[in-house]
Design a protein around this motif. Sequence first.
Motif, PDB file in Angstrom:
ATOM      1  N   PRO A  25       0.828  -1.200   0.000  1.00  0.00           N
ATOM      2  CA  PRO A  25       0.000   0.000   0.000  1.00  0.00           C
ATOM      3  C   PRO A  25       0.864   1.253   0.000  1.00  0.00           C
ATOM      4  O   PRO A  25       1.937   1.286   0.623  1.00  0.00           O
ATOM      5  N   THR A  26       0.420   2.266  -0.694  1.00  0.00           N
ATOM      6  CA  THR A  26       1.118   3.545  -0.739  1.00  0.00           C
ATOM      7  C   THR A  26       0.266   4.592  -0.041  1.00  0.00           C
ATOM      8  O   THR A  26      -0.890   4.816  -0.421  1.00  0.00           O
ATOM      9  N   LEU A  27       0.821   5.211   0.972  1.00  0.00           N
ATOM     10  CA  LEU A  27       0.167   6.325   1.638  1.00  0.00           C
ATOM     11  C   LEU A  27       0.586   7.606   0.934  1.00  0.00           C
ATOM     12  O   LEU A  27       1.776   7.827   0.693  1.00  0.00           O
ATOM     13  N   LYS A  65      -3.395   3.658  -1.622  1.00  0.00           N
ATOM     14  CA  LYS A  65      -3.666   2.968  -2.872  1.00  0.00           C
ATOM     15  C   LYS A  65      -2.659   1.841  -3.043  1.00  0.00           C
ATOM     16  O   LYS A  65      -1.600   1.823  -2.397  1.00  0.00           O
ATOM     17  N   GLY A  66      -2.986   0.905  -3.913  1.00  0.00           N
ATOM     18  CA  GLY A  66      -2.071  -0.200  -4.136  1.00  0.00           C
ATOM     19  C   GLY A  66      -2.525  -1.111  -5.259  1.00  0.00           C
ATOM     20  O   GLY A  66      -3.646  -1.007  -5.759  1.00  0.00           O
ATOM     21  N   THR A  67      -1.629  -2.000  -5.663  1.00  0.00           N
ATOM     22  CA  THR A  67      -1.879  -2.953  -6.740  1.00  0.00           C
ATOM     23  C   THR A  67      -1.340  -4.319  -6.332  1.00  0.00           C
ATOM     24  O   THR A  67      -0.279  -4.420  -5.718  1.00  0.00           O
ATOM     25  N   GLU A  68      -2.077  -5.358  -6.642  1.00  0.00           N
ATOM     26  CA  GLU A  68      -1.652  -6.734  -6.358  1.00  0.00           C
ATOM     27  C   GLU A  68      -1.559  -7.518  -7.663  1.00  0.00           C
ATOM     28  O   GLU A  68      -2.506  -7.522  -8.462  1.00  0.00           O
ATOM     29  N   ASP A  69      -0.431  -8.154  -7.888  1.00  0.00           N
ATOM     30  CA  ASP A  69      -0.233  -8.985  -9.079  1.00  0.00           C
ATOM     31  C   ASP A  69      -0.859 -10.356  -8.832  1.00  0.00           C
ATOM     32  O   ASP A  69      -0.433 -11.108  -7.949  1.00  0.00           O
ATOM     33  N   LEU A  70      -1.887 -10.694  -9.610  1.00  0.00           N
ATOM     34  CA  LEU A  70      -2.604 -11.958  -9.448  1.00  0.00           C
ATOM     35  C   LEU A  70      -2.059 -13.053 -10.350  1.00  0.00           C
ATOM     36  O   LEU A  70      -2.519 -14.197 -10.288  1.00  0.00           O
ATOM     37  N   GLY A  71      -1.094 -12.683 -11.194  1.00  0.00           N
ATOM     38  CA  GLY A  71      -0.528 -13.654 -12.106  1.00  0.00           C
ATOM     39  C   GLY A  71      -1.286 -13.713 -13.423  1.00  0.00           C
ATOM     40  O   GLY A  71      -2.444 -13.303 -13.511  1.00  0.00           O
ATOM     41  N   GLY A  72      -0.637 -14.228 -14.446  1.00  0.00           N
ATOM     42  CA  GLY A  72      -1.273 -14.357 -15.753  1.00  0.00           C
ATOM     43  C   GLY A  72      -1.621 -13.027 -16.380  1.00  0.00           C
ATOM     44  O   GLY A  72      -2.550 -12.940 -17.194  1.00  0.00           O
ATOM     45  N   PHE A  77      -6.459  -3.742  -8.073  1.00  0.00           N
ATOM     46  CA  PHE A  77      -6.018  -2.435  -7.588  1.00  0.00           C
ATOM     47  C   PHE A  77      -7.116  -1.822  -6.727  1.00  0.00           C
ATOM     48  O   PHE A  77      -8.282  -2.224  -6.777  1.00  0.00           O
ATOM     49  N   TYR A  78      -6.727  -0.842  -5.929  1.00  0.00           N
ATOM     50  CA  TYR A  78      -7.677  -0.157  -5.060  1.00  0.00           C
ATOM     51  C   TYR A  78      -7.176   1.257  -4.779  1.00  0.00           C
ATOM     52  O   TYR A  78      -5.986   1.567  -4.936  1.00  0.00           O
ATOM     53  N   LYS A  79      -8.084   2.092  -4.343  1.00  0.00           N
ATOM     54  CA  LYS A  79      -7.749   3.457  -3.927  1.00  0.00           C
ATOM     55  C   LYS A  79      -8.818   3.927  -2.951  1.00  0.00           C
ATOM     56  O   LYS A  79     -10.014   3.749  -3.192  1.00  0.00           O
ATOM     57  N   PHE A 104     -12.444   3.193  -4.664  1.00  0.00           N
ATOM     58  CA  PHE A 104     -12.839   2.127  -5.585  1.00  0.00           C
ATOM     59  C   PHE A 104     -11.856   0.972  -5.531  1.00  0.00           C
ATOM     60  O   PHE A 104     -10.769   1.061  -4.939  1.00  0.00           O
ATOM     61  N   ALA A 105     -12.257  -0.128  -6.175  1.00  0.00           N
ATOM     62  CA  ALA A 105     -11.394  -1.282  -6.383  1.00  0.00           C
ATOM     63  C   ALA A 105     -11.695  -1.832  -7.764  1.00  0.00           C
ATOM     64  O   ALA A 105     -12.744  -1.554  -8.346  1.00  0.00           O
ATOM     65  N   GLY A 106     -10.749  -2.620  -8.307  1.00  0.00           N
ATOM     66  CA  GLY A 106     -10.989  -3.149  -9.642  1.00  0.00           C
ATOM     67  C   GLY A 106      -9.940  -4.130 -10.098  1.00  0.00           C
ATOM     68  O   GLY A 106      -9.041  -4.524  -9.342  1.00  0.00           O
ATOM     69  N   LEU A 107     -10.049  -4.511 -11.361  1.00  0.00           N
ATOM     70  CA  LEU A 107      -9.132  -5.449 -12.001  1.00  0.00           C
ATOM     71  C   LEU A 107      -8.654  -4.863 -13.321  1.00  0.00           C
ATOM     72  O   LEU A 107      -9.398  -4.146 -14.001  1.00  0.00           O
TER      73      LEU A 107
END
Length: 347
Positions: A25-27, A65-72, A77-79, A104-107
């Motif tokens: 997460p990034t503050l 905010k942040g991003t998660e690598d789910l692979g493939g 991501f979220y904020k 929000f959150a998303g893909l």
Amino acid sequence: MKKNILTLAVAAGLIASAGVASADPTLYGRVHLALETSSDGNTTGTSGVAEDTDMNSRKSVIGVKGTEDLGGGLKAFYKLEWEVDPADSGTGGKGKNLDGRDQFAGLKGGWGKVLFGTASTNYKQMGGKVDPFWHHAAEGRGYTNTMSFAHGSKGNTGQGRQENMLQYTTPKMAGIELVVNYTLSGKDGTATTTDTGDEVLGVGGRWSNKAFLVFIDYIDPSQGGSGAIGSPAAGLQDESLIKIGGKWTAKQFWLSAQYEAAEDQTGGDYMFVGGNFDINKNNAIMATIGQHTDLSTGYAIGYTHSMSKQTKVYIDYSALSDDLDDTPAGYEKFDDSVIALGFIKSF
């Protein structure tokens, strides 16, 4: 206020905990304060300016905010962002502390990006790219009146930040990108003079390369229009807005322009041209001029000094005068100006 602080603390804690396992997460945040001296050339007027000197917060925010690598090739991501008001933090004042903004959150992946929650519509997104005074007192969507309400703050009646929204952005191909958003209004379907009870649909297209940006945006707000200047009072007609604009970026400067066909919604169309010139890497001058057709002409000039990558000071002068040959019902004549001395600290 205590409830909002608790909500923020819990949200930050959950995100930080999740981040240990999967995403970093990034503050981040921004404190933007301005001393503004207003001059009202008339004793009455619709510009909202009075003879006064005040300190105002210009969209000071804090968020994670942040991003998660789910692979493939797939990422989540979220904020979560809140507005704060360092100039007036008291709950009994005008302050906005922990007032929700983008949340929000998303893909996203090779097929594009989809988000759910509260975010800027396609129509608002380009506003900050073409207005050199975005978030200043002199910004077009505010005092100088060269942009419509559809670039504004959070709301579900046509404002620029929409709640209950689903938004899809295509991958960029040959410089072209499309954005589609659909908002569930959350209303019961009962129309009023300010909200037609409908959902909100927006569609936008962008083309860009290193030097040029061109865009066209459409939105059908859940808001009754006012009709042309001098027409009957606002009714339940649900009229759409459409705009075109662009930006040319060179080595030391950029120029921008935007036109909105918005007469049925706001009484007149909007148009402006603006620009920024970098004197050197630490100093720049900005200017803009535009109209709300048949109602007002606004312009602004400004100077910005970057003390570092995260710290800036600036001074702006903006003025607004009416373009009314006569005075239709519901309108008043005005001739106003604002001088703003601002300080921005980002982290």
